[in-house]
Design a protein around this motif. Structure first.
Motif, PDB file in Angstrom:
ATOM      1  N   ILE A 169       0.867  -1.179   0.000  1.00  0.00           N
ATOM      2  CA  ILE A 169       0.000   0.000   0.000  1.00  0.00           C
ATOM      3  C   ILE A 169       0.903   1.227   0.000  1.00  0.00           C
ATOM      4  O   ILE A 169       1.788   1.349   0.861  1.00  0.00           O
ATOM      5  CB  ILE A 169      -0.926   0.022   1.229  1.00  0.00           C
ATOM      6  CG1 ILE A 169      -1.868  -1.174   1.223  1.00  0.00           C
ATOM      7  CG2 ILE A 169      -1.727   1.330   1.257  1.00  0.00           C
ATOM      8  CD1 ILE A 169      -2.727  -1.274   2.468  1.00  0.00           C
ATOM      9  N   VAL A 170       0.724   2.100  -0.963  1.00  0.00           N
ATOM     10  CA  VAL A 170       1.530   3.318  -1.080  1.00  0.00           C
ATOM     11  C   VAL A 170       0.599   4.525  -1.006  1.00  0.00           C
ATOM     12  O   VAL A 170      -0.408   4.592  -1.718  1.00  0.00           O
ATOM     13  CB  VAL A 170       2.313   3.345  -2.412  1.00  0.00           C
ATOM     14  CG1 VAL A 170       3.142   4.642  -2.505  1.00  0.00           C
ATOM     15  CG2 VAL A 170       3.201   2.116  -2.539  1.00  0.00           C
ATOM     16  N   THR A 171       0.909   5.457  -0.139  1.00  0.00           N
ATOM     17  CA  THR A 171       0.158   6.717  -0.050  1.00  0.00           C
ATOM     18  C   THR A 171       1.148   7.879  -0.068  1.00  0.00           C
ATOM     19  O   THR A 171       2.156   7.858   0.632  1.00  0.00           O
ATOM     20  CB  THR A 171      -0.698   6.778   1.224  1.00  0.00           C
ATOM     21  OG1 THR A 171       0.139   6.574   2.371  1.00  0.00           O
ATOM     22  CG2 THR A 171      -1.781   5.708   1.207  1.00  0.00           C
ATOM     23  N   GLY A 172       0.846   8.865  -0.929  1.00  0.00           N
ATOM     24  CA  GLY A 172       1.678  10.062  -1.008  1.00  0.00           C
ATOM     25  C   GLY A 172       0.957  11.274  -0.444  1.00  0.00           C
ATOM     26  O   GLY A 172      -0.109  11.154   0.162  1.00  0.00           O
TER      27      GLY A 172
ATOM     28  N   ASN B 163      -0.144  10.591  -9.757  1.00  0.00           N
ATOM     29  CA  ASN B 163       1.174  10.913 -10.312  1.00  0.00           C
ATOM     30  C   ASN B 163       2.255   9.891  -9.946  1.00  0.00           C
ATOM     31  O   ASN B 163       3.440  10.229  -9.930  1.00  0.00           O
ATOM     32  CB  ASN B 163       1.608  12.333  -9.896  1.00  0.00           C
ATOM     33  CG  ASN B 163       0.690  13.402 -10.466  1.00  0.00           C
ATOM     34  OD1 ASN B 163       0.323  13.345 -11.639  1.00  0.00           O
ATOM     35  ND2 ASN B 163       0.300  14.365  -9.625  1.00  0.00           N
ATOM     36  N   TYR B 164       1.855   8.698  -9.659  1.00  0.00           N
ATOM     37  CA  TYR B 164       2.815   7.602  -9.487  1.00  0.00           C
ATOM     38  C   TYR B 164       2.106   6.295  -9.814  1.00  0.00           C
ATOM     39  O   TYR B 164       0.872   6.203  -9.766  1.00  0.00           O
ATOM     40  CB  TYR B 164       3.415   7.562  -8.070  1.00  0.00           C
ATOM     41  CG  TYR B 164       2.419   7.266  -6.973  1.00  0.00           C
ATOM     42  CD1 TYR B 164       2.141   5.952  -6.593  1.00  0.00           C
ATOM     43  CD2 TYR B 164       1.759   8.309  -6.307  1.00  0.00           C
ATOM     44  CE1 TYR B 164       1.222   5.680  -5.593  1.00  0.00           C
ATOM     45  CE2 TYR B 164       0.841   8.037  -5.310  1.00  0.00           C
ATOM     46  CZ  TYR B 164       0.574   6.725  -4.958  1.00  0.00           C
ATOM     47  OH  TYR B 164      -0.343   6.457  -3.970  1.00  0.00           O
ATOM     48  N   THR B 165       2.889   5.312 -10.175  1.00  0.00           N
ATOM     49  CA  THR B 165       2.341   3.983 -10.462  1.00  0.00           C
ATOM     50  C   THR B 165       3.057   2.949  -9.604  1.00  0.00           C
ATOM     51  O   THR B 165       4.224   3.124  -9.226  1.00  0.00           O
ATOM     52  CB  THR B 165       2.502   3.598 -11.939  1.00  0.00           C
ATOM     53  OG1 THR B 165       3.906   3.558 -12.273  1.00  0.00           O
ATOM     54  CG2 THR B 165       1.783   4.599 -12.839  1.00  0.00           C
ATOM     55  N   VAL B 166       2.345   1.854  -9.319  1.00  0.00           N
ATOM     56  CA  VAL B 166       2.915   0.764  -8.510  1.00  0.00           C
ATOM     57  C   VAL B 166       2.719  -0.547  -9.269  1.00  0.00           C
ATOM     58  O   VAL B 166       1.607  -0.860  -9.715  1.00  0.00           O
ATOM     59  CB  VAL B 166       2.250   0.667  -7.123  1.00  0.00           C
ATOM     60  CG1 VAL B 166       2.854  -0.496  -6.325  1.00  0.00           C
ATOM     61  CG2 VAL B 166       2.381   1.973  -6.362  1.00  0.00           C
TER      62      VAL B 166
ATOM     63  N   PHE C 206       8.523  -4.917  -5.696  1.00  0.00           N
ATOM     64  CA  PHE C 206       7.574  -3.891  -6.119  1.00  0.00           C
ATOM     65  C   PHE C 206       8.348  -2.743  -6.765  1.00  0.00           C
ATOM     66  O   PHE C 206       9.434  -2.365  -6.291  1.00  0.00           O
ATOM     67  CB  PHE C 206       6.781  -3.357  -4.924  1.00  0.00           C
ATOM     68  CG  PHE C 206       6.109  -4.437  -4.117  1.00  0.00           C
ATOM     69  CD1 PHE C 206       4.820  -4.848  -4.401  1.00  0.00           C
ATOM     70  CD2 PHE C 206       6.790  -5.051  -3.069  1.00  0.00           C
ATOM     71  CE1 PHE C 206       4.215  -5.843  -3.654  1.00  0.00           C
ATOM     72  CE2 PHE C 206       6.187  -6.043  -2.316  1.00  0.00           C
ATOM     73  CZ  PHE C 206       4.897  -6.445  -2.616  1.00  0.00           C
ATOM     74  N   ILE C 207       7.793  -2.176  -7.818  1.00  0.00           N
ATOM     75  CA  ILE C 207       8.393  -1.026  -8.496  1.00  0.00           C
ATOM     76  C   ILE C 207       7.414   0.143  -8.430  1.00  0.00           C
ATOM     77  O   ILE C 207       6.244   0.020  -8.840  1.00  0.00           O
ATOM     78  CB  ILE C 207       8.729  -1.335  -9.971  1.00  0.00           C
ATOM     79  CG1 ILE C 207       9.718  -2.511 -10.058  1.00  0.00           C
ATOM     80  CG2 ILE C 207       9.304  -0.085 -10.661  1.00  0.00           C
ATOM     81  CD1 ILE C 207      11.086  -2.219  -9.492  1.00  0.00           C
ATOM     82  N   ILE C 208       7.895   1.267  -7.897  1.00  0.00           N
ATOM     83  CA  ILE C 208       7.109   2.506  -7.864  1.00  0.00           C
ATOM     84  C   ILE C 208       7.770   3.496  -8.822  1.00  0.00           C
ATOM     85  O   ILE C 208       8.965   3.765  -8.703  1.00  0.00           O
ATOM     86  CB  ILE C 208       7.051   3.102  -6.445  1.00  0.00           C
ATOM     87  CG1 ILE C 208       6.543   2.066  -5.434  1.00  0.00           C
ATOM     88  CG2 ILE C 208       6.190   4.369  -6.415  1.00  0.00           C
ATOM     89  CD1 ILE C 208       6.686   2.510  -3.989  1.00  0.00           C
ATOM     90  N   ILE C 209       7.000   4.014  -9.763  1.00  0.00           N
ATOM     91  CA  ILE C 209       7.485   5.049 -10.683  1.00  0.00           C
ATOM     92  C   ILE C 209       6.846   6.373 -10.280  1.00  0.00           C
ATOM     93  O   ILE C 209       5.610   6.512 -10.318  1.00  0.00           O
ATOM     94  CB  ILE C 209       7.151   4.724 -12.148  1.00  0.00           C
ATOM     95  CG1 ILE C 209       7.711   3.345 -12.531  1.00  0.00           C
ATOM     96  CG2 ILE C 209       7.702   5.815 -13.074  1.00  0.00           C
ATOM     97  CD1 ILE C 209       9.210   3.248 -12.500  1.00  0.00           C
TER      98      ILE C 209
ATOM     99  N   ASN D 256       6.302  10.314 -10.946  1.00  0.00           N
ATOM    100  CA  ASN D 256       6.297  11.280 -12.051  1.00  0.00           C
ATOM    101  C   ASN D 256       7.202  12.468 -11.720  1.00  0.00           C
ATOM    102  O   ASN D 256       7.031  13.130 -10.693  1.00  0.00           O
ATOM    103  CB  ASN D 256       4.865  11.756 -12.305  1.00  0.00           C
ATOM    104  CG  ASN D 256       4.742  12.574 -13.567  1.00  0.00           C
ATOM    105  OD1 ASN D 256       5.501  13.526 -13.773  1.00  0.00           O
ATOM    106  ND2 ASN D 256       3.782  12.216 -14.401  1.00  0.00           N
ATOM    107  N   GLY D 257       8.158  12.758 -12.618  1.00  0.00           N
ATOM    108  CA  GLY D 257       9.110  13.844 -12.365  1.00  0.00           C
ATOM    109  C   GLY D 257       8.639  15.208 -12.819  1.00  0.00           C
ATOM    110  O   GLY D 257       9.331  16.209 -12.577  1.00  0.00           O
TER     111      GLY D 257
END
Length: 289
Positions: free
Chosen positions: A244-247, A255-258, A266-269, A271-272
């Motif tokens: 679980i990812v929360t920003g 603005n991010y993908t998991v 797990f890979i989190i991208i 957005n720059g």
């Protein structure tokens, strides 16, 4: 004037003692002459077929010219199972999926506390049976028993076979029995063992750097975060786990993908193009299974 009774001694060698069992001569005995007409007869119960009550007929015969009348006596001998002692050592807590090892001790008290072996020539070998039931058979029981020394065994229980209330304390009922000679007393006991949660850790790479804080991020460049969920008990990734990812701010669920590879990686991208200069952004990550 009445009869005169005299105990006969066997100095002449004319006294013969015969033991009968079920109307057949029983040869496995010895005789000690104590003196003054008294004798001890030792019957070797090893050659009896089972435990229980046996009736022996003992004949005492005078073998020279019929000088003395032959006499017999009937005696009952109760043969019981040999006394045993069965105990255990306290097992250590193990993670779910591991093998819990429980030391077991089985001793022959009628042979000076000698350890009972399933492989020794004295005990005949391969007559020992050990049965185990986990949680009163509410859980599947998968186990093996290994003899490590005379009278010492290790009960190994596969905890991955336990399907109900996996984490916490469990009981295992253990029965130790012996089939056949020398007819050892069967024993049972109950052992409690503890299954704990698997210890875990994680590793994280932001870009190619192992860090939790990433600075000097050039705007417009996506950031790759690689997280591995680690099983430290078994030195492997935690397969089929979740994240679980929360920003916050511009990264509040956007603005991010998991990507979950279902193998503990797990890979989190990130957005720059979304962040603003000079602002710190925090992500909270929960790994679980």
């Amino acid at each position: 004037l009445g009869d005169v009774y005299k105990r006969q001694v066997n100095n002449s060698g004319y006294i013969k003692i015969t033991v009968l069992l079920d109307n057949s001569e029983f040869s496995y005995f010895s005789v000690d002459e104590i003196g003054n007409g008294y004798y001890d007869i030792h019957i070797d119960t090893w050659y009896l077929d089972d435990i229980g009550t046996y009736t022996f007929i003992i004949w005492v015969n005078w073998t020279n010219n019929g000088q003395f009348q032959n006499r017999s006596i009937s005696i009952s001998v109760i043969v019981k199972a040999r006394a045993t002692q069965f105990s255990y050592g306290t097992p250590e807590a193990v993670p779910y999926g591991a093998i819990v090892e429980i030391p077991l001790y089985y001793y022959d008290l009628d042979r000076n506390g000698m350890g009972i072996s399933n492989t020794s020539a004295y005990y005949g070998g391969l007559h020992l049976r050990c049965w185990a039931i986990v949680d009163n058979n509410l859980s599947e029981t998968s186990y093996t028993v290994v003899e490590v020394a005379w009278g010492e065994f290790i009960l190994k229980i596969n905890t991955s076979a336990i399907k109900m209330n996996r984490i916490g304390y469990h009981t295992v009922d253990v029965n130790m029995s012996w089939i056949g000679k020398p007819f050892l007393s069967n024993k049972s006991l109950t052992v409690m063992f503890n299954i704990r949660q698997v210890y875990t850790d994680y590793s994280i790479l932001i870009g190619n750097e192992s860090t939790l804080v990433y600075a000097g991020w050039p705007w417009g460049v996506n950031v790759t975060v690689t997280i591995n969920y680690l099983d430290t008990d078994f030195s492997r990734n935690v397969y089929n786990s979740y994240i679980i990812v929360t920003g916050e701010l511009v990264y509040d669920n956007d603005n991010y993908t998991v990507t979950n590879y279902n193998n503990g990686t797990f890979i989190i991208i990130i957005n720059g193009f979304s962040p603003q200069h000079g602002i710190n952004y925090r992500f909270n990550v929960i790994l679980y299974k």
